[in-house]
Design an enzyme around this catalytic site. Structure first.
Site, PDB file in Angstrom:
ATOM      1  N   GLU A  68       0.823  -1.205   0.000  1.00 37.20           N
ATOM      2  CA  GLU A  68       0.000   0.000   0.000  1.00 37.20           C
ATOM      3  C   GLU A  68       0.863   1.263   0.000  1.00 37.20           C
ATOM      4  OE1 GLU A  68      -2.288  -3.413   1.145  1.00 37.20           O
ATOM      5  OE2 GLU A  68      -0.449  -2.612   2.016  1.00 37.20           O
TER       6      GLU A  68
ATOM      7  N   GLU B 289       3.593  -4.087 -10.707  1.00 35.28           N
ATOM      8  CA  GLU B 289       5.010  -3.703 -10.649  1.00 35.28           C
ATOM      9  C   GLU B 289       5.800  -4.300 -11.819  1.00 35.28           C
ATOM     10  OE1 GLU B 289       5.550  -2.765  -5.900  1.00 35.28           O
ATOM     11  OE2 GLU B 289       6.022  -4.784  -6.624  1.00 35.28           O
TER      12      GLU B 289
END
Length: 424
Positions: free
Chosen positions: A59, A337
């Site tokens: 997060e 990612e």
């Protein structure tokens, strides 16, 4: 009455939670730091701050662009980020060595919440995903501190759970709360459990607005060129206990097909680094430890990345990314990612933390799902033999990421509008 029962249970549970914290501190020094903050005794004292809560590493990484935007737009307001975990705290420090304060979120006890808010005195709270704490929200409402839930999500299972204690959460959801939901379905579920429709919006998922530092790409390419040029390299990122055995078995299968393959193994939690290292020592494999500065030689089969904050760089150094937490019931970690670096993605079946992102990547062909060591080994062997497929999957992954950007701007619009209303 429901609130009284909830709070009474918390008073019973808090000493147990703190005992667990003390026990973990015996094994992991990170858990010994600033324990008083769990009860609201923050060392930081601010005024008219902007407060962002991001529970842990993932997060915090997702919130990085939001935090930087808040710094740019509100340079006069001190900015504080809270996390629940020490690894989240470390990521905050790594990303923001200056200009951003950090504290641990206190337990949801009335006294702890009051002490915490008195110390940081926020103008607004921006909370990532779905961290709903009834006493905290109630106290924010009493102090007229607006809350914006960013990238909020709510599953059907959570709706059923919330309905059992609807009164408690309906009160929390109506304390001036503004919701920026990931999808229309999420927004509708929040409304079902009591959120105000007029303050419930669809903003998308700010994880798609991921910033990929240029230096991460450059460092990854330099690592590859300097230590393992010409080899087929795959990363197993953010792995958990129960996954490394499957990953090692798959890597052994891959080595049978392509002997020059290199696995970069990145355990999720620092307190497991030493255990994984000891486990590898007994597995009759040649490996190097990144934390010890050990170089990868042509004989090295595995690089153990027992370091923090290098996952993006390691994805950049690899041909294929396997994202962990997905072969065990953890719920999967961030598929975006490796997508941001145009890397083909492999994932297990357990992706309930972000099912929409997993579905998007799988259906578009940017990712492949594997369920066992033989399946993972076969997928890796196929990709190792087919550079064109790797490139195609990586470009599709990057395109999916780029086409879904924009949530950050919509969340920032909610923050600015909420602050403007508060100032009137």
């Amino acid at each position: 009455m429901l609130r009284l029962i909830y709070t009474a249970l918390l008073y019973v549970a808090a000493p147990l939670a703190f005992a667990v914290l003390l026990w973990r501190g015996m094994r992991d020094p990170l858990y010994r730091d600033r324990r008083g903050e769990r009860f609201g005794f923050s060392r930081t004292k601010l005024d008219a701050s902007i407060w962002v809560h991001a529970v842990s590493v993932g997060e915090v990484q997702a919130a990085a662009a939001l935090i930087r935007d808040l710094q740019r737009r509100f340079p006069q307001s001190p900015l504080i980020v809270t996390t629940a975990t020490p690894t989240g705290a470390q990521r905050v420090r790594a990303l923001f060595p200056q200009g951003v304060h950090h504290a641990y979120l206190p337990y949801d006890l009335p006294g702890a919440v009051r002490r915490f808010l008195e110390r940081i005195r926020p103008r607004i709270a921006v909370i990532l995903e779905t961290e709903v704490w009834p006493n905290l929200y109630r106290e924010c409402g009493r102090r007229q501190i607006p809350i914006v839930l960013a990238s909020a999500r709510l599953s059907e299972k959570s709706v059923r759970r919330f309905r059992r204690i609807a009164g408690l959460f309906r009160d929390a959801l109506n304390q001036g709360l503004v919701i920026g939901a990931q999808t229309r379905s999420d927004a509708d579920r929040f409304i079902v459990v009591g959120a105000a429709p007029a303050r419930t919006h669809v903003t998308g998922n700010i994880k798609f607005d991921l910033e990929t530092p240029v230096e991460a790409r450059a460092r990854g390419e330099a690592l590859r060129t300097g230590q393992f040029p010409g080899r087929f390299v795959w990363v197993a990122g953010s792995t958990h206990e129960g996954e490394e055995d499957v990953i090692l078995e798959a890597h052994r299968g891959l080595l049978a097909a392509r002997a020059d393959s290199l696995l970069i193994l990145v355990p999720r939690h620092p307190n497991r680094f030493e255990r994984v290292r000891q486990w590898l020592s007994g597995q009759q494999v040649t490996f190097a430890c990144r934390s010890r500065g050990e170089a990868v030689t042509p004989d090295t089969q595995i690089l153990l990345a027992d370091t923090l904050g290098e996952l993006l760089m390691l994805y950049a150094a690899a041909d294929v990314a396997f994202v962990g937490g997905s072969l065990v019931p953890i719920g999967g970690h961030n598929l975006l990612e490796p997508a941001a670096l145009a890397r083909p993605i492999l994932t297990g079946p357990q992706n309930f933390n972000a099912p929409d992102i997993a579905r998007l990547m799988l259906e578009s062909g940017a990712a492949l799902q594997v369920e066992s060591a033989p399946g993972l080994a076969q997928a890796l062997a196929d990709l190792a033999a087919n550079p064109g497929k790797r490139s195609q999957m990586g470009q599709v992954a990057l395109a999916m990421l780029e086409s879904n950007r924009g949530a950050l701007a919509r969340v920032m619009a909610l923050v600015e509008e909420t602050l403007h209303r508060r100032a009137q």
